[in-house]
Design a protein around this motif. Structure first.
Motif, PDB file in Angstrom:
ATOM      1  N   GLU A   1      29.090  45.471   8.129  1.00 27.44           N
ATOM      2  CA  GLU A   1      28.193  45.212   9.243  1.00 27.44           C
ATOM      3  C   GLU A   1      27.017  46.191   9.243  1.00 27.44           C
ATOM      4  O   GLU A   1      25.981  45.893   9.807  1.00 27.44           O
ATOM      5  CB  GLU A   1      28.980  45.251  10.545  1.00 27.44           C
ATOM      6  N   TRP A   2      27.176  47.348   8.614  1.00 27.56           N
ATOM      7  CA  TRP A   2      26.069  48.308   8.585  1.00 27.56           C
ATOM      8  C   TRP A   2      24.978  47.872   7.613  1.00 27.56           C
ATOM      9  O   TRP A   2      23.814  48.146   7.821  1.00 27.56           O
ATOM     10  CB  TRP A   2      26.578  49.698   8.199  1.00 27.56           C
ATOM     11  N   ILE A   3      25.371  47.198   6.541  1.00 26.03           N
ATOM     12  CA  ILE A   3      24.393  46.778   5.550  1.00 26.03           C
ATOM     13  C   ILE A   3      23.727  45.482   5.979  1.00 26.03           C
ATOM     14  O   ILE A   3      22.509  45.367   5.991  1.00 26.03           O
ATOM     15  CB  ILE A   3      25.069  46.622   4.167  1.00 26.03           C
ATOM     16  N   GLU A   4      24.534  44.509   6.333  1.00 24.71           N
ATOM     17  CA  GLU A   4      23.989  43.235   6.789  1.00 24.71           C
ATOM     18  C   GLU A   4      24.838  42.740   7.962  1.00 24.71           C
ATOM     19  O   GLU A   4      26.008  42.414   7.794  1.00 24.71           O
ATOM     20  CB  GLU A   4      23.993  42.212   5.656  1.00 24.71           C
ATOM     21  N   SER A   5      24.229  42.683   9.135  1.00 26.17           N
ATOM     22  CA  SER A   5      24.967  42.280  10.316  1.00 26.17           C
ATOM     23  C   SER A   5      25.148  40.771  10.348  1.00 26.17           C
ATOM     24  O   SER A   5      24.528  40.030   9.584  1.00 26.17           O
ATOM     25  CB  SER A   5      24.211  42.721  11.575  1.00 26.17           C
ATOM     26  N   ILE A   6      25.979  40.321  11.249  1.00 27.16           N
ATOM     27  CA  ILE A   6      26.203  38.891  11.425  1.00 27.16           C
ATOM     28  C   ILE A   6      24.907  38.186  11.821  1.00 27.16           C
ATOM     29  O   ILE A   6      24.680  37.032  11.479  1.00 27.16           O
ATOM     30  CB  ILE A   6      27.328  38.641  12.452  1.00 27.16           C
ATOM     31  N   HIS A   7      24.030  38.901  12.523  1.00 28.06           N
ATOM     32  CA  HIS A   7      22.748  38.332  12.952  1.00 28.06           C
ATOM     33  C   HIS A   7      21.838  38.108  11.739  1.00 28.06           C
ATOM     34  O   HIS A   7      21.173  37.077  11.639  1.00 28.06           O
ATOM     35  CB  HIS A   7      22.068  39.252  13.966  1.00 28.06           C
ATOM     36  N   GLN A   8      21.830  39.074  10.848  1.00 27.43           N
ATOM     37  CA  GLN A   8      21.009  38.961   9.640  1.00 27.43           C
ATOM     38  C   GLN A   8      21.545  37.864   8.727  1.00 27.43           C
ATOM     39  O   GLN A   8      20.769  37.130   8.120  1.00 27.43           O
ATOM     40  CB  GLN A   8      20.947  40.305   8.918  1.00 27.43           C
ATOM     41  N   LYS A   9      22.859  37.732   8.667  1.00 22.75           N
ATOM     42  CA  LYS A   9      23.456  36.654   7.870  1.00 22.75           C
ATOM     43  C   LYS A   9      23.079  35.294   8.442  1.00 22.75           C
ATOM     44  O   LYS A   9      23.060  34.303   7.723  1.00 22.75           O
ATOM     45  CB  LYS A   9      24.983  36.795   7.837  1.00 22.75           C
ATOM     46  N   ASP A  10      22.783  35.278   9.745  1.00 23.71           N
ATOM     47  CA  ASP A  10      22.414  34.036  10.427  1.00 23.71           C
ATOM     48  C   ASP A  10      20.897  33.808  10.431  1.00 23.71           C
ATOM     49  O   ASP A  10      20.398  32.922  11.120  1.00 23.71           O
ATOM     50  CB  ASP A  10      22.961  34.054  11.858  1.00 23.71           C
ATOM     51  N   GLY A  11      20.167  34.653   9.689  1.00 24.72           N
ATOM     52  CA  GLY A  11      18.732  34.428   9.526  1.00 24.72           C
ATOM     53  C   GLY A  11      17.827  35.208  10.458  1.00 24.72           C
ATOM     54  O   GLY A  11      16.613  34.999  10.463  1.00 24.72           O
ATOM     55  N   ILE A  12      18.371  36.118  11.239  1.00 25.68           N
ATOM     56  CA  ILE A  12      17.552  36.947  12.125  1.00 25.68           C
ATOM     57  C   ILE A  12      17.184  38.219  11.365  1.00 25.68           C
ATOM     58  O   ILE A  12      18.062  38.912  10.856  1.00 25.68           O
ATOM     59  CB  ILE A  12      18.306  37.295  13.434  1.00 25.68           C
ATOM     60  N   GLU A  13      15.909  38.518  11.296  1.00 24.18           N
ATOM     61  CA  GLU A  13      15.468  39.723  10.586  1.00 24.18           C
ATOM     62  C   GLU A  13      15.954  40.972  11.325  1.00 24.18           C
ATOM     63  O   GLU A  13      16.141  40.962  12.538  1.00 24.18           O
ATOM     64  CB  GLU A  13      13.946  39.730  10.475  1.00 24.18           C
ATOM     65  N   LYS A  14      16.131  42.052  10.573  1.00 25.45           N
ATOM     66  CA  LYS A  14      16.673  43.301  11.126  1.00 25.45           C
ATOM     67  C   LYS A  14      15.838  43.806  12.305  1.00 25.45           C
ATOM     68  O   LYS A  14      16.384  44.220  13.331  1.00 25.45           O
ATOM     69  CB  LYS A  14      16.741  44.366  10.032  1.00 25.45           C
ATOM     70  N   GLU A  15      14.512  43.772  12.184  1.00 29.22           N
ATOM     71  CA  GLU A  15      13.638  44.252  13.261  1.00 29.22           C
ATOM     72  C   GLU A  15      13.808  43.401  14.510  1.00 29.22           C
ATOM     73  O   GLU A  15      13.846  43.914  15.625  1.00 29.22           O
ATOM     74  CB  GLU A  15      12.165  44.243  12.819  1.00 29.22           C
ATOM     75  N   LYS A  16      13.917  42.083  14.325  1.00 35.32           N
ATOM     76  CA  LYS A  16      14.105  41.167  15.459  1.00 35.32           C
ATOM     77  C   LYS A  16      15.462  41.410  16.114  1.00 35.32           C
ATOM     78  O   LYS A  16      15.587  41.395  17.340  1.00 35.32           O
ATOM     79  CB  LYS A  16      13.974  39.710  14.987  1.00 35.32           C
ATOM     80  N   GLU A  17      16.486  41.643  15.285  1.00 36.84           N
ATOM     81  CA  GLU A  17      17.813  41.938  15.820  1.00 36.84           C
ATOM     82  C   GLU A  17      17.775  43.196  16.692  1.00 36.84           C
ATOM     83  O   GLU A  17      18.323  43.218  17.790  1.00 36.84           O
ATOM     84  CB  GLU A  17      18.813  42.133  14.683  1.00 36.84           C
ATOM     85  N   MET A  18      17.112  44.237  16.198  1.00 33.76           N
ATOM     86  CA  MET A  18      17.022  45.489  16.958  1.00 33.76           C
ATOM     87  C   MET A  18      16.267  45.268  18.270  1.00 33.76           C
ATOM     88  O   MET A  18      16.634  45.818  19.306  1.00 33.76           O
ATOM     89  CB  MET A  18      16.358  46.580  16.115  1.00 33.76           C
ATOM     90  N   GLN A  19      15.212  44.458  18.217  1.00 31.88           N
ATOM     91  CA  GLN A  19      14.450  44.147  19.427  1.00 31.88           C
ATOM     92  C   GLN A  19      15.329  43.388  20.426  1.00 31.88           C
ATOM     93  O   GLN A  19      15.345  43.719  21.620  1.00 31.88           O
ATOM     94  CB  GLN A  19      13.225  43.303  19.077  1.00 31.88           C
ATOM     95  N   MET A  20      16.060  42.405  19.957  1.00 29.04           N
ATOM     96  CA  MET A  20      16.922  41.607  20.830  1.00 29.04           C
ATOM     97  C   MET A  20      18.034  42.468  21.434  1.00 29.04           C
ATOM     98  O   MET A  20      18.368  42.334  22.611  1.00 29.04           O
ATOM     99  CB  MET A  20      17.507  40.420  20.059  1.00 29.04           C
TER     100      MET A  20
END
Length: 186
Positions: A1-20
């Motif tokens: 989960e530290w390298i690629e979160s479930i959100h990133q696997k679902d197509g959400i970019e890391k920056e967008k995930e952090m913002q959300m």
């Protein structure tokens, strides 16, 4: 989960995930403050939300609903329970604030949750229809069960604040600057 979160696997970019994630924390904090909950309760609500959101993508998770239920659950854990209807009212009020902002900023892509338009007087006077109140209460009950399952019914959440309080009264720590820096850090 530290390298690629479930959100990133679902197509959400890391920056967008952090913002959300940041927006959800801001929402939980504001809801807790509007409901006059202690800081420890708000902090535990944030942890519950993070534990759950590690397992469900933000594409499938309503951050306002899950944030509200996380706050409700934390208030019960910390012996600062408020009636369910207060959390339902809070969630509905903030959803209305966000919807109004979305309509106003319809041309902006990637709408962000902002709480600048939230008003405590409007919050206190916000009313729901009986049917809508019951509908949201039912959602709360279902999400509460789901949250408990997601976090494995692990309701023991250790926070650093009580330990800092112990240090404040300890004569071995000579400098209050240390405590100020430590408190600001967490």
């Amino acid at each position: 989960e530290w390298i690629e979160s479930i959100h990133q696997k679902d197509g959400i970019e890391k920056e967008k995930e952090m913002q959300m994630r940041s927006e959800a924390v801001t929402f939980i904090t504001t809801l807790g403050m509007f409901l006059k909950l202690p800081q420890l309760t708000i902090a535990k609500a944030i942890i519950i939300f993070h534990q759950a959101s590690k397992q469900i993508s933000f594409k499938k998770l309503d951050r306002i609903l899950y944030g509200s239920v996380s706050t409700f659950l934390a208030s019960k854990l910390e012996d600062h329970p408020k009636p369910l209807k207060e959390f339902v009212k809070g969630m509905d009020y903030f959803q209305n604030v966000f919807k109004a902002e979305m309509i106003k900023n319809a041309s902006i892509t990637g709408y962000e949750i902002t709480l600048e338009k939230a008003n405590e007087d409007e919050f206190k006077n916000h009313k729901l229809e009986f049917k809508k109140q019951k509908e949201i209460e039912d959602k709360f009950r279902l999400i509460e069960i789901e949250l408990l399952k997601l976090i494995g019914y692990d309701l023991v959440i250790e926070l650093p604040y009580p330990f800092l309080d112990l240090l404040k009264n300890n004569p071995i720590i000579p400098h209050t600057d240390f405590l100020i820096v430590a408190n600001n850090f967490i």
